[in-house]
Scaffold this motif. Structure first.
Motif, PDB file in Angstrom:
ATOM      1  N   ASN A   1       0.923  -1.163   0.446  1.00 39.79           N
ATOM      2  CA  ASN A   1       0.145   0.126   0.352  1.00 39.79           C
ATOM      3  C   ASN A   1       0.674   0.634   0.248  1.00 39.79           C
ATOM      4  OD1 ASN A   1       0.839  -0.440   2.685  1.00 39.79           O
ATOM      5  ND2 ASN A   1      -0.712   0.714   3.561  1.00 39.79           N
ATOM      6  N   ALA A   2       2.209   0.917  -0.484  1.00 38.02           N
ATOM      7  CA  ALA A   2       3.429   2.565  -0.284  1.00 38.02           C
ATOM      8  C   ALA A   2       3.643   2.612  -1.862  1.00 38.02           C
ATOM      9  CB  ALA A   2       4.036   1.858   0.099  1.00 38.02           C
ATOM     10  N   GLU A   3       4.106   3.875  -1.535  1.00 35.03           N
ATOM     11  CA  GLU A   3       4.225   4.315  -3.370  1.00 35.03           C
ATOM     12  C   GLU A   3       6.063   4.218  -4.003  1.00 35.03           C
ATOM     13  OE1 GLU A   3       0.608   6.760  -5.111  1.00 35.03           O
ATOM     14  OE2 GLU A   3       2.539   8.253  -4.070  1.00 35.03           O
ATOM     15  N   VAL A   4       6.472   3.459  -3.265  1.00 34.82           N
ATOM     16  CA  VAL A   4       8.063   2.734  -2.654  1.00 34.82           C
ATOM     17  C   VAL A   4       8.147   1.553  -2.062  1.00 34.82           C
ATOM     18  CG1 VAL A   4       8.470   5.895  -3.132  1.00 34.82           C
ATOM     19  CG2 VAL A   4       8.532   4.298  -0.787  1.00 34.82           C
ATOM     20  N   ASP A   5       9.203   0.956  -3.079  1.00 41.14           N
ATOM     21  CA  ASP A   5       9.615  -0.133  -2.470  1.00 41.14           C
ATOM     22  C   ASP A   5      11.326  -0.416  -1.314  1.00 41.14           C
ATOM     23  OD1 ASP A   5       9.305  -3.254  -2.408  1.00 41.14           O
ATOM     24  OD2 ASP A   5      10.922  -3.370  -4.080  1.00 41.14           O
ATOM     25  N   ASP A   6      10.555   0.174  -0.310  1.00 42.22           N
ATOM     26  CA  ASP A   6      11.416   0.382   0.804  1.00 42.22           C
ATOM     27  C   ASP A   6      11.180  -0.932   2.020  1.00 42.22           C
ATOM     28  OD1 ASP A   6      11.775   2.377   0.121  1.00 42.22           O
ATOM     29  OD2 ASP A   6      10.957   4.042   1.610  1.00 42.22           O
ATOM     30  N   GLN A   7      12.423  -1.207   2.346  1.00 39.22           N
ATOM     31  CA  GLN A   7      12.354  -2.791   3.082  1.00 39.22           C
ATOM     32  C   GLN A   7      12.966  -2.599   4.634  1.00 39.22           C
ATOM     33  OE1 GLN A   7      14.432  -5.628   1.648  1.00 39.22           O
ATOM     34  NE2 GLN A   7      13.354  -5.706  -0.208  1.00 39.22           N
ATOM     35  N   LEU A   8      11.683  -2.187   5.334  1.00 41.74           N
ATOM     36  CA  LEU A   8      12.092  -1.539   6.770  1.00 41.74           C
ATOM     37  C   LEU A   8      11.727  -2.786   7.959  1.00 41.74           C
ATOM     38  CD1 LEU A   8       9.160   0.542   7.155  1.00 41.74           C
ATOM     39  CD2 LEU A   8      11.668   1.102   6.560  1.00 41.74           C
ATOM     40  N   PRO A   9      13.815  -2.633   9.057  1.00 44.15           N
ATOM     41  CA  PRO A   9      13.669  -4.247   9.266  1.00 44.15           C
ATOM     42  C   PRO A   9      12.120  -4.508  10.420  1.00 44.15           C
ATOM     43  CG  PRO A   9      14.956  -2.419  10.050  1.00 44.15           C
ATOM     44  CD  PRO A   9      14.034  -1.579   8.783  1.00 44.15           C
ATOM     45  N   LEU A  10      12.059  -5.712  10.297  1.00 42.22           N
ATOM     46  CA  LEU A  10      11.262  -6.397  11.270  1.00 42.22           C
ATOM     47  C   LEU A  10      11.594  -6.075  12.695  1.00 42.22           C
ATOM     48  CD1 LEU A  10       7.963  -7.236  11.678  1.00 42.22           C
ATOM     49  CD2 LEU A  10       8.502  -9.221  10.860  1.00 42.22           C
ATOM     50  N   GLY A  11      11.479  -5.310  14.027  1.00 40.10           N
ATOM     51  CA  GLY A  11      12.073  -5.145  15.217  1.00 40.10           C
ATOM     52  C   GLY A  11      11.137  -5.904  15.910  1.00 40.10           C
ATOM     53  N   GLY A  12      11.356  -5.941  17.069  1.00 41.42           N
ATOM     54  CA  GLY A  12       9.672  -6.446  17.948  1.00 41.42           C
ATOM     55  C   GLY A  12       9.515  -7.509  18.284  1.00 41.42           C
ATOM     56  N   ALA A  13       9.435  -8.041  17.427  1.00 39.10           N
ATOM     57  CA  ALA A  13       8.777  -9.450  16.529  1.00 39.10           C
ATOM     58  C   ALA A  13       9.331 -10.573  17.997  1.00 39.10           C
ATOM     59  CB  ALA A  13       9.382 -10.381  15.786  1.00 39.10           C
ATOM     60  N   VAL A  14       8.641 -11.190  18.248  1.00 35.97           N
ATOM     61  CA  VAL A  14       8.126 -12.587  19.175  1.00 35.97           C
ATOM     62  C   VAL A  14       8.764 -13.599  17.983  1.00 35.97           C
ATOM     63  CG1 VAL A  14       7.654 -14.489  20.639  1.00 35.97           C
ATOM     64  CG2 VAL A  14       6.985 -11.688  21.071  1.00 35.97           C
ATOM     65  N   VAL A  15       9.766 -14.110  18.396  1.00 38.87           N
ATOM     66  CA  VAL A  15       9.982 -15.329  17.568  1.00 38.87           C
ATOM     67  C   VAL A  15      10.825 -16.848  17.934  1.00 38.87           C
ATOM     68  CG1 VAL A  15      12.023 -16.193  15.575  1.00 38.87           C
ATOM     69  CG2 VAL A  15      11.198 -13.311  15.850  1.00 38.87           C
TER      70      VAL A  15
ATOM     71  N   VAL B   1       6.245 -16.485  13.767  1.00 38.51           N
ATOM     72  CA  VAL B   1       6.743 -15.093  14.025  1.00 38.51           C
ATOM     73  C   VAL B   1       5.623 -13.963  14.701  1.00 38.51           C
ATOM     74  CG1 VAL B   1       7.985 -12.800  13.041  1.00 38.51           C
ATOM     75  CG2 VAL B   1       9.146 -15.333  12.281  1.00 38.51           C
ATOM     76  N   ASN B   2       5.793 -14.081  15.540  1.00 32.57           N
ATOM     77  CA  ASN B   2       4.059 -13.015  15.564  1.00 32.57           C
ATOM     78  C   ASN B   2       4.787 -11.187  16.090  1.00 32.57           C
ATOM     79  OD1 ASN B   2       2.423 -11.459  16.996  1.00 32.57           O
ATOM     80  ND2 ASN B   2       2.000 -13.260  19.330  1.00 32.57           N
ATOM     81  N   THR B   3       4.248 -10.783  14.928  1.00 33.79           N
ATOM     82  CA  THR B   3       4.929  -9.225  14.622  1.00 33.79           C
ATOM     83  C   THR B   3       4.616  -8.309  15.902  1.00 33.79           C
ATOM     84  OG1 THR B   3       3.392  -8.453  13.448  1.00 33.79           O
ATOM     85  CG2 THR B   3       4.625 -10.115  12.268  1.00 33.79           C
ATOM     86  N   ARG B   4       3.385  -8.525  17.082  1.00 34.67           N
ATOM     87  CA  ARG B   4       2.887  -7.663  17.440  1.00 34.67           C
ATOM     88  C   ARG B   4       2.573  -6.716  16.950  1.00 34.67           C
ATOM     89  NH1 ARG B   4       7.389  -6.258  20.899  1.00 34.67           N
ATOM     90  NH2 ARG B   4       5.917  -5.435  21.932  1.00 34.67           N
ATOM     91  N   ILE B   5       1.691  -6.511  15.601  1.00 34.18           N
ATOM     92  CA  ILE B   5       1.722  -5.250  14.796  1.00 34.18           C
ATOM     93  C   ILE B   5       0.098  -5.835  14.260  1.00 34.18           C
ATOM     94  CG2 ILE B   5       1.451  -4.286  12.987  1.00 34.18           C
ATOM     95  CD1 ILE B   5       4.512  -4.607  13.229  1.00 34.18           C
ATOM     96  N   GLU B   6      -1.436  -5.398  14.595  1.00 28.85           N
ATOM     97  CA  GLU B   6      -2.347  -5.706  14.127  1.00 28.85           C
ATOM     98  C   GLU B   6      -2.231  -5.834  12.806  1.00 28.85           C
ATOM     99  OE1 GLU B   6      -7.682  -4.386  15.327  1.00 28.85           O
ATOM    100  OE2 GLU B   6      -5.632  -3.146  15.786  1.00 28.85           O
ATOM    101  N   GLY B   7      -3.322  -7.651  12.356  1.00 33.25           N
ATOM    102  CA  GLY B   7      -3.145  -7.441  11.407  1.00 33.25           C
ATOM    103  C   GLY B   7      -1.932  -7.447   9.915  1.00 33.25           C
ATOM    104  N   PHE B   8      -0.922  -7.506  11.037  1.00 32.23           N
ATOM    105  CA  PHE B   8       0.326  -8.145  10.144  1.00 32.23           C
ATOM    106  C   PHE B   8       1.089  -9.821  10.737  1.00 32.23           C
ATOM    107  CE2 PHE B   8       4.863  -7.430   9.319  1.00 32.23           C
ATOM    108  CZ  PHE B   8       4.994  -8.024   8.099  1.00 32.23           C
ATOM    109  N   THR B   9      -0.415 -10.896  10.030  1.00 28.64           N
ATOM    110  CA  THR B   9       0.615 -12.142  10.450  1.00 28.64           C
ATOM    111  C   THR B   9       1.765 -12.390   9.852  1.00 28.64           C
ATOM    112  OG1 THR B   9      -1.249 -12.874   9.066  1.00 28.64           O
ATOM    113  CG2 THR B   9      -1.571 -11.631  12.043  1.00 28.64           C
TER     114      THR B   9
END
Length: 534
Positions: free
Chosen positions: A442-456, A491-499
């Motif tokens: 849903n963004a207009e650029v193809d940036d990749q952001l670190p997935l921090g703070g997850a329970v792995v 991986v549990n991202t702990r972000i609502e709607g992001f599984t």
């Protein structure tokens, strides 16, 4: 001839014709400055990181088969959380949502404690098809580190079980009933004059009742469950209130009855139960009785005692009466240990993934996760709570998440320091780094952001999982892997709607992972000279 480019007629002015030259000029008649149109800047939608701050504390627990030859998890287990006999209001999932129970398909589960709560332990009641329910107390202390816990469950067919039915009428048995286990270790006798009552104290209805007896010996043969495998935790502080004494279990039996779907919980007149105890005892010896409510996880000290009958080769019948049904522990007391239980591991270093240390006897069971070569297993303040007797001996076993045994001491004093020599397995173990990122459809650029703070967590199929700690922003440490083996990563991202679906890595050749999501937080960013939006 005059310059026709500047010869403006009244007609042209009346029609609003504007002539322009490069640069700006003023109308000499009206002195109005003409400015070029303002072009708004071009923007693109770029993702904004919404990852959570890494958790410094939570509990990662696994339910394992007590009687299996190897370290095997019990799938499809239900876990209920209790405090003081009622559903806990202080437990959350790792995203902060309040929970009172959960079901785990894999046999592993994680949970956290509400940030406003000051509890240091919680009682869990665990059930699974084909297994005997187990009550365990998970101790998480000061909540300053991730706690990894193992809870054992015994298969019903590894226990001593007797099930029978009897005719009934008007809330009473049609005739006197005496039923016993096949090995004669438990006998229950109920008179036909006794009224059978439900949880509210009302006489039950129906023409048939069923009865179930479950027990296990203190010393069990291979492949069978021992009493310590089914004995609910938390009895020591209830069974006696003398600070200088601890409780030593002598036997445990659970008796249940029902009339159809209605549980029979009490009687108007006491019934008789006889179970077996083994040891250096004598006829007439007395044992304290503590009853356990399997629905609430609460122990209660009974007013009566069990009395030994005539013995045979150190095996004695212990009889008592009761006006209710539940689980019953027979016990005696011993002098409490006078020093904390500590350990020292010599020889091989503790692997980066840590080791589990099991301390077990026929009356004691404790499993600790250790990451250092020395430390404390039971503090001085907790000796009575965990039932550490001064003269107790245990077997000490060291093993890792891959079920490799690092060390074993067949018999060692529990009170004081336990020393165990460790030998690393010959199998090659590796530590892998797992970088994880996310990008946004849903963004207009193809940036990749670190997935921090997850329970792995990561585990071989059917084995217990370990926690992958975050070593850098979005990079997780998978330690203690068997080189070349496959591991399932959760991986549990702990972000609502992001599984994130569980995926597989091969130890020694772990690759970075990127996950595409469609619900990123985005913001408008002005395009600079290159138009890249970056």
């Amino acid at each position: 001839m005059g310059n026709k480019k500047f010869n403006l007629t009244k007609l042209a002015l009346a029609m609003g014709v504007t002539l322009s030259l490069s640069g700006c000029f003023s109308d000499n008649d009206n002195n109005v400055e003409i400015k070029p149109p303002v072009v708004p800047p071009t923007t693109v939608k770029v993702p904004v990181s919404d990852t959570k701050e890494a958790l410094s504390f939570y509990v990662n627990a696994s339910v394992v088969d007590a009687t299996a030859d190897d370290l095997t998890v019990v799938p499809n287990a239900t876990v209920k959380f209790f405090e003081n006999g009622v559903a806990s209001e202080n437990i959350t999932d790792v995203s902060g949502n309040a929970i009172t129970e959960l079901t785990t398909a894999t046999g592993a589960f994680t949970f956290n404690v509400d940030s406003d709560s000051d509890i240091s332990e919680v009682t869990v009641i665990i059930s699974a098809e084909g297994y005997f329910n187990k009550t365990s107390v998970i101790d998480f202390g000061d909540k300053d580190a991730v706690v990894e816990s193992l809870i054992t469950l015994a298969k019903k067919d590894a226990l001593v079980v007797k099930e029978a039915t009897a005719a009934a009428s008007g809330g009473k048995l049609s005739e006197d009933l005496t039923t016993k286990t096949d090995d004669d270790s438990v006998t229950v006798s109920i008179s036909s004059d006794v009224e059978l009552r439900d949880a509210e104290g009302n006489a039950v209805t129906g023409e048939e009742v069923s009865i179930s007896l479950v027990t296990a010996p203190l010393d069990a043969e291979d492949g069978k469950a021992a009493a310590i495998d089914v004995l609910p935790e938390g009895f020591s502080a209830v069974a006696n209130d003398d600070a200088t004494l601890v409780v030593e279990p002598a036997g445990y039996v659970e008796v249940n009855m029902s009339a159809g779907d209605t549980a029979i919980k009490s009687f108007d007149t006491p019934i008789s139960i006889t179970t077996t105890v083994k040891g250096d005892f004598a006829e007439g010896d007395k044992f304290a009785i503590t009853s356990f409510n399997e629905e609430t996880g609460v122990w209660t000290k009974e007013t009566g005692e069990a009395t030994l009958g005539a013995g045979n080769e150190m095996t004695f019948p212990a009889s008592f009466t009761t006006d209710h049904l539940t689980g019953f522990l027979l016990s005696r007391t011993k002098e409490v240990c006078d020093a904390p239980v500590t350990y020292t591991v010599t020889g091989s270093d503790i692997p980066s993934s840590g080791l589990f240390m099991v301390l077990i006897s026929n009356s004691f069971l404790k499993i600790n996760k250790i990451t250092e070569s020395s430390g404390t297993l039971v503090t001085q303040a907790d000796l009575k709570r965990f039932g550490v007797a001064k003269d107790a001996t245990v077997e000490a076993i060291l093993f890792d998440v891959n079920d490799f045994e690092f060390g074993n001491v067949a018999s060692t004093n529990l009170c004081g320091e336990i020393e165990i020599a460790a030998t690393a397995p010959t199998t090659t173990l590796v530590d892998d780094a797992l970088p994880m990122t996310f990008s946004c459809s849903n963004a207009e650029v193809d940036d990749q952001l670190p997935l921090g703070g997850a329970v792995v967590t990561y585990a071989q199929t059917g084995k217990i999982p370990l926690v992958a700690s975050e070593s850098a922003n979005g990079t997780y440490a998978l330690n203690g892997l068997v080189s070349g083996e496959e591991y399932n990563v959760t991986v549990n991202t702990r972000i609502e709607g992001f599984t994130v679906d569980t995926f597989t890595i091969t130890a020694g050749s772990t690759e970075a992972q990127n996950f595409v999501r469609d619900n990123c937080v985005v913001e408008d960013k002005e395009v600079t000279g290159t138009g890249s939006g970056s």
